[in-house]
Design an enzyme around this catalytic site. Structure first.
Site, mmCIF file in Angstrom:
data_model
loop_
_atom_site.group_PDB
_atom_site.id
_atom_site.type_symbol
_atom_site.label_atom_id
_atom_site.label_comp_id
_atom_site.label_asym_id
_atom_site.label_seq_id
_atom_site.Cartn_x
_atom_site.Cartn_y
_atom_site.Cartn_z
ATOM 1 N N HIS A 139 -3.124 -2.710 37.796
ATOM 2 C CA HIS A 139 -2.869 -1.503 38.761
ATOM 3 C C HIS A 139 -1.892 -2.106 40.028
ATOM 4 O O HIS A 139 -1.581 -3.233 39.959
ATOM 5 C CB HIS A 139 -4.266 -1.357 39.703
ATOM 6 C CG HIS A 139 -4.944 -2.406 40.405
ATOM 7 N ND1 HIS A 139 -4.463 -2.942 41.614
ATOM 8 C CD2 HIS A 139 -5.855 -3.245 39.948
ATOM 9 C CE1 HIS A 139 -5.125 -3.858 42.010
ATOM 10 N NE2 HIS A 139 -5.890 -3.981 40.917
ATOM 11 N N CYS A 160 -7.735 -8.721 38.000
ATOM 12 C CA CYS A 160 -6.819 -7.756 37.718
ATOM 13 C C CYS A 160 -5.514 -8.179 37.449
ATOM 14 O O CYS A 160 -5.082 -9.297 38.123
ATOM 15 C CB CYS A 160 -6.973 -6.703 38.642
ATOM 16 S SG CYS A 160 -8.478 -5.660 38.724
#
Length: 399
Positions: free
Chosen positions: A328, A346
């Site tokens: 992201h 992430c």
């Protein structure tokens, strides 16, 4: 020897030759001689077939009880042909069926109901020319429970080359072999693959041995209506889907290099700086292994009570596992991207780079991560199929 005696001996030899010839002729067979049965030649004659009465076989057998509606329902005949077959439900309605081309069998073409009695009728004719009546009845099972499954793929959709097919049930399946035998996957081109039972036997997945070839057409059928799932539970309904595999796109990332490459159809099309999970904390490190894109979201709210944050909205989020790992955008970590790993697992990109990647994504795209201290396992999410080598995966099949 005189000339007279020599002549007499020659005459005697001639007579003996004639006698021998006559004797041999008497012992040999004339190939044109007609036998008593009216056939010619000296070989054995072929016996005429013996006419027999028709022999009928019913499946299920007459008077059978607790028949699973998913079991084969068929009439077959030996030494004859079927003239007519009717299977009738308790309301007098005929069950649809189809005879074979040679009229040696008849099979149903529609599902039977639960807890019902069905009655056979009809006639066959034996090779002896005599009719034989078809009769009998059987009763289907009354299930203690009916259970439906759900597929993770949909009609007309396009997926990435690592996409697993998942059939999930609300509770564990006890008779896994019966259910698995009712499942099929058809692929064009032909693709080797296998089913495996996961998540405490509540889900069965099919994945290919290697990534799908781009453009593969896939049809999955789960013909589980009427199939025993064990413990008195039976399938509620059939389910199927047809879909396509799109282009090949693979993300490759090494956590020690702080970069993320995107390889499309064999060519690198993106190379972005990235910040992976913090290496020094096992709870935050990005796992090495083959992840699979599960979904994507224009914005996503991140929550992690263990690390004391909630409702952190991030743009262009692509889920790659169920353990909290996403690719992201995050403007706040641009300073670290390409230099050091600071995330909570992430892959952080700049919002602009995240949007470029987001727009290219299909569910089922593989994300191959290397270099970290933690390895992705089957505990890390529903799409852990590629954490198994092929030999280990194949052993998870029930058949």
């Amino acid at each position: 020897m005189t000339i007279r005696n020599f002549a007499r001996r020659r005459a005697a030899v001639a007579v003996l030759g004639v006698v021998a010839a006559l004797t041999l002729g008497a012992c040999s067979s004339d190939p044109t001689t007609v036998s008593a049965s009216g056939t010619t030649g000296g070989g054995p004659t072929k016996a005429a077939p013996v006419a027999k009465p028709a022999s009928i076989s019913l499946a299920p057998a007459a008077n059978a009880k607790d028949v699973a509606p998913g079991d084969p329902v068929k009439v077959t005949v030996a030494d004859g042909t079927l003239d007519s077959v009717t299977l009738t439900n308790p309301d007098g309605k005929q069950v649809q069926g189809q005879p074979s081309a040679d009229k040696k069998s008849w099979s149903t073409t529609e599902d039977l109901g639960y807890s019902k009695t069905y009655t056979w009728s009809g006639q066959a004719t034996g090779s002896d020319g005599k009719p034989v009546q078809i009769s009998g009845a059987f009763t289907t099972v009354k299930p203690r429970r009916q259970m439906a499954g759900s597929l993770n793929v949909g009609d007309g959709q396009t997926y990435g080359i690592a996409m697993p097919i998942a059939l999930t049930f609300p509770s564990a399946v006890k008779d896994k072999a019966s259910v698995e035998k009712a499942l099929s996957v058809e692929t064009t081109p032909k693709t080797e693959g296998s089913w495996a039972w996961l998540n405490g036997d509540t889900s069965v997945h099919w994945r290919p041995k290697e990534y799908f070839a781009p453009g593969t057409e896939v049809k999955v059928n789960a013909n589980i209506y009427g199939v025993s799932m064990g413990g008195g539970t039976f399938g509620r309904q059939d389910i199927s889907a047809s879909f396509k595999i799109g282009r090949s796109q693979i993300v490759k990332g090494n956590t020690t290099q702080h970069r993320m490459q995107v390889i499309r159809d064999g060519k690198q099309v993106m190379d972005f700086p990235v910040s992976y999970g913090l290496d020094s904390d096992p709870g935050r490190v990005t796992h090495s292994g083959v992840h699979v894109v599960m979904s994507k979201h224009a914005t996503y709210s991140m929550n992690n009570p263990r690390y004391h944050y909630s409702d952190v909205n991030v743009p262009w989020a692509v889920r790659i596992s169920n353990n909290g790992e996403f690719i992201h955008g995050l403007a706040g970590s641009i300073w670290a991207q390409g230099k050091k790993n600071i995330s909570h697992g992430c892959l952080n990109l700049s919002p602009a780079n995240a949007k470029i990647y987001y727009d290219s994504v299909l569910p089922g795209d593989p994300v191959e991560i290397t270099g970290s201290t933690q390895t992705l396992t089957s505990k890390d999410g529903d799409y852990s199929d590629w954490t198994y080598d092929w030999a280990s995966w194949s052993k998870l099949s029930a058949v």
